[in-house]
Design a protein around this motif. Structure first.
Motif, PDB file in Angstrom:
ATOM      1  N   GLU A  45       0.895  -1.034  -0.008  1.00  0.00           N
ATOM      2  CA  GLU A  45       0.065   0.091  -0.039  1.00  0.00           C
ATOM      3  C   GLU A  45       0.876   1.133  -0.049  1.00  0.00           C
ATOM      4  O   GLU A  45       0.305   2.480  -0.238  1.00  0.00           O
ATOM      5  N   ALA A  46       2.189   1.197   0.325  1.00  0.00           N
ATOM      6  CA  ALA A  46       3.137   2.405   0.145  1.00  0.00           C
ATOM      7  C   ALA A  46       3.102   2.709  -1.089  1.00  0.00           C
ATOM      8  O   ALA A  46       3.273   4.187  -1.241  1.00  0.00           O
ATOM      9  N   PHE A  48       0.459   3.430  -2.893  1.00  0.00           N
ATOM     10  CA  PHE A  48      -0.760   4.020  -3.089  1.00  0.00           C
ATOM     11  C   PHE A  48      -0.705   5.146  -2.049  1.00  0.00           C
ATOM     12  O   PHE A  48      -1.965   5.819  -1.629  1.00  0.00           O
ATOM     13  N   THR A  49       0.181   5.651  -1.377  1.00  0.00           N
ATOM     14  CA  THR A  49       0.087   6.409  -0.185  1.00  0.00           C
ATOM     15  C   THR A  49      -0.098   8.157  -0.818  1.00  0.00           C
ATOM     16  O   THR A  49      -0.759   8.961  -0.100  1.00  0.00           O
ATOM     17  N   HIS A 131       6.619   6.918  -6.253  1.00  0.00           N
ATOM     18  CA  HIS A 131       6.796   5.633  -5.083  1.00  0.00           C
ATOM     19  C   HIS A 131       7.414   4.734  -5.956  1.00  0.00           C
ATOM     20  O   HIS A 131       8.234   3.861  -5.153  1.00  0.00           O
ATOM     21  N   ALA A 176       6.906   4.623   2.046  1.00  0.00           N
ATOM     22  CA  ALA A 176       5.489   5.165   1.938  1.00  0.00           C
ATOM     23  C   ALA A 176       5.672   6.785   1.629  1.00  0.00           C
ATOM     24  O   ALA A 176       4.714   7.464   1.338  1.00  0.00           O
ATOM     25  N   GLN A 455      -0.572   0.965   6.459  1.00  0.00           N
ATOM     26  CA  GLN A 455      -1.938   1.366   6.195  1.00  0.00           C
ATOM     27  C   GLN A 455      -2.477   2.635   6.824  1.00  0.00           C
ATOM     28  O   GLN A 455      -3.006   3.470   6.307  1.00  0.00           O
ATOM     29  N   ARG A 458      -1.092   5.537   4.724  1.00  0.00           N
ATOM     30  CA  ARG A 458      -1.902   5.774   3.569  1.00  0.00           C
ATOM     31  C   ARG A 458      -3.318   6.456   4.013  1.00  0.00           C
ATOM     32  O   ARG A 458      -3.481   7.508   3.423  1.00  0.00           O
ATOM     33  N   SER A 459      -3.812   5.874   5.144  1.00  0.00           N
ATOM     34  CA  SER A 459      -4.976   6.783   5.416  1.00  0.00           C
ATOM     35  C   SER A 459      -4.734   8.353   6.158  1.00  0.00           C
ATOM     36  O   SER A 459      -5.559   9.111   5.940  1.00  0.00           O
TER      37      SER A 459
END
Length: 462
Positions: A45-46, A48-49, A131, A176, A455, A458-459
């Motif tokens: 998920e990094a 898409f941070t 990224h 990230a 996570q 990202r949030s």
């Protein structure tokens, strides 16, 4: 026998782990590849941070929107400490009104700045492309570390050490957070410089020392995180190398010259931190820095050994407010970090005792000789990052020396188990149980932490 610069060409007593067979080498390469894939999957998920924190300020600098002008080589200079800079930054709302008029947050990272400028020119606001660029440096860093472990350790210890390292949560933020990519680049180049240095000192490679000087100089250009790697050079000469002490000290010129040049430029160009409340300047605030060493080193060891994240020291224990509301903690825990920091400090002392016990209980071998100088280098690598607030993200370089010692201890619990069971079964089983428990704990807990951290980043960025 010496070469130019007083550097010993060949260490006649070079301590090597057992010889690697072709089969062991192939197994190691496959294992490293699979573990790298696993490490990325925990942090995928990094990618898409998006942009986060300092990324926005640096974009503003590049686009001319930042409140004070900055050039492509000066993107980590958020405030130069002058009244003119801080007046504009405070009045414009970038810093709060209570900030010190002499506040300085200015890092000497010209090559990291140039890399961010290049990203901006090539990719603009495409965060995914940037990224992916970060991911490339992460892979290069891991490749260099895997080669270092291959050189210094036996196959089982090297693979287990790499496992501990690649699963640790220290990788999360640098992967990230684009602005924190400098950690990966500096470390990748620093490890490469160390490999060149070892080839020079142990194998007599003619240009190894000069190559190490060039590569380490470039690493320092990417940021002060490279200074953490310098501890491994020093530790090798103090503990791992042989020969006269004077010749070993003189052999450090490939790392001493760029480190001294960086420190001099940092003073001359007035970079560093001052009055920020987050960062310390060891030159401008020696008293505070020394006090921080005794406070923050245990907090960082609690992270390395017990996986009690160093971030908790800085930002507080997660969930403390709900626990206060439920009456599980005193009210003071909701607003004062002191109670938790006392607990964290105590856990750090326990962690230090545990790692010392691991060193003492690990049988001496070629593995442990190399693991010990790496561990001392790990401890030394913590000193530069004391200037930053405690966080898992500053422990990446320290892991390079911590993981091999831990792996040596765990593997020693299994090696020779059959013979030990015949002579001392209770002691053998107890040692096996301790090694297994520590190994499983260091595999599972950091893996869960790093996934949750990415996570959260990202949030938070969203």
């Amino acid at each position: 026998m010496t070469t130019g610069g007083g550097c010993t060409a060949v260490d006649p007593q070079r301590v090597l782990p057992q010889r690697w067979s072709a089969r062991a080498t192939r197994g190691y390469v496959v294992g490293v590849a699979l573990l790298t894939v696993l490490g990325f999957s925990l942090r995928h998920e990094a990618l898409f941070t998006g942009f986060f924190a300092d990324d926005f300020a640096q974009q503003g600098m590049l686009e001319g929107h930042y409140l004070v002008p900055r050039g492509p080589l000066d993107l980590f200079n958020f405030s130069d400490g002058t009244l003119a800079d801080n007046t504009r930054l405070i009045h414009g709302g970038f810093f709060p009104w209570w900030s010190d008029p002499q506040l300085r947050i200015s890092m000497l990272r010209p090559l990291s700045s140039a890399m961010i400028w290049l990203d901006w020119r090539l990719f603009g606001h495409d965060a995914l492309a940037q990224h992916l660029h970060t991911l490339l440096w992460w892979l290069l860093m891991l490749a260099a570390i895997s080669v270092l472990f291959r050189r210094l350790l036996s196959p089982p210890v090297a693979l287990l050490a790499y496992t501990f390292l690649v699963l640790d949560e220290a990788h999360g933020a640098p992967l990230a957070w684009i602005a924190n990519r400098c950690v990966l680049v500096s470390t990748a180049l620093g490890v490469t410089a160390l490999l060149c240095y070892l080839r020079s000192r142990q194998d007599g490679a003619k240009r190894g020392a000069l190559t190490s000087l060039v590569v380490f100089s470039i690493a320092m250009g990417f940021g002060e995180y490279a200074a953490c790697m310098a501890a491994y050079f020093v530790s090798y000469e103090l503990i791992g190398a042989h020969g006269a002490f004077r010749s070993r000290v003189l052999a450090l010129w490939p790392v001493a010259i760029p480190a001294a040049a960086h420190a001099l430029l940092r003073v001359v160009l007035a970079h560093g931190a001052r009055y920020s409340g987050m960062y310390l300047d060891p030159i401008g605030e020696p008293g505070n820095f020394i006090a921080a060493v005794f406070q923050r080193i245990p907090a960082m060891f609690a992270d390395l050994v017990l996986c009690v994240r160093a971030d908790f020291w800085t930002f507080g224990l997660p969930g403390s407010v709900p626990m206060v509301e439920r009456g599980l903690l005193p009210v003071i825990w909701a607003w004062d970090p002191t109670p938790w920091r006392l607990v964290h400090f105590g856990l750090g002392l326990v962690a230090i005792v545990l790692i010392v016990a691991c060193v003492a209980l690990t049988p001496r071998s070629a593995d442990t000789r190399n693991s010990r100088w790496l561990l001392v280098g790990s401890v030394g690598s913590l000193l530069p990052v004391i200037a930053s607030f405690p966080s898992s993200r500053v422990l990446l370089v320290a892991l390079i020396g911590f993981a091999p010692m831990l792996a040596s201890f765990v593997v020693s619990g299994f090696v020779g188990l059959r013979s030990r069971l015949k002579t001392s079964p209770v002691s053998a089983l107890l040692r096996l149980a301790v090694a297994s428990t520590i190994g499983l704990y260091q595999l599972c807990v950091p893996a869960a932490l790093t996934s949750a951290e990415v996570q959260g980043l990202r949030s938070g960025a969203a």
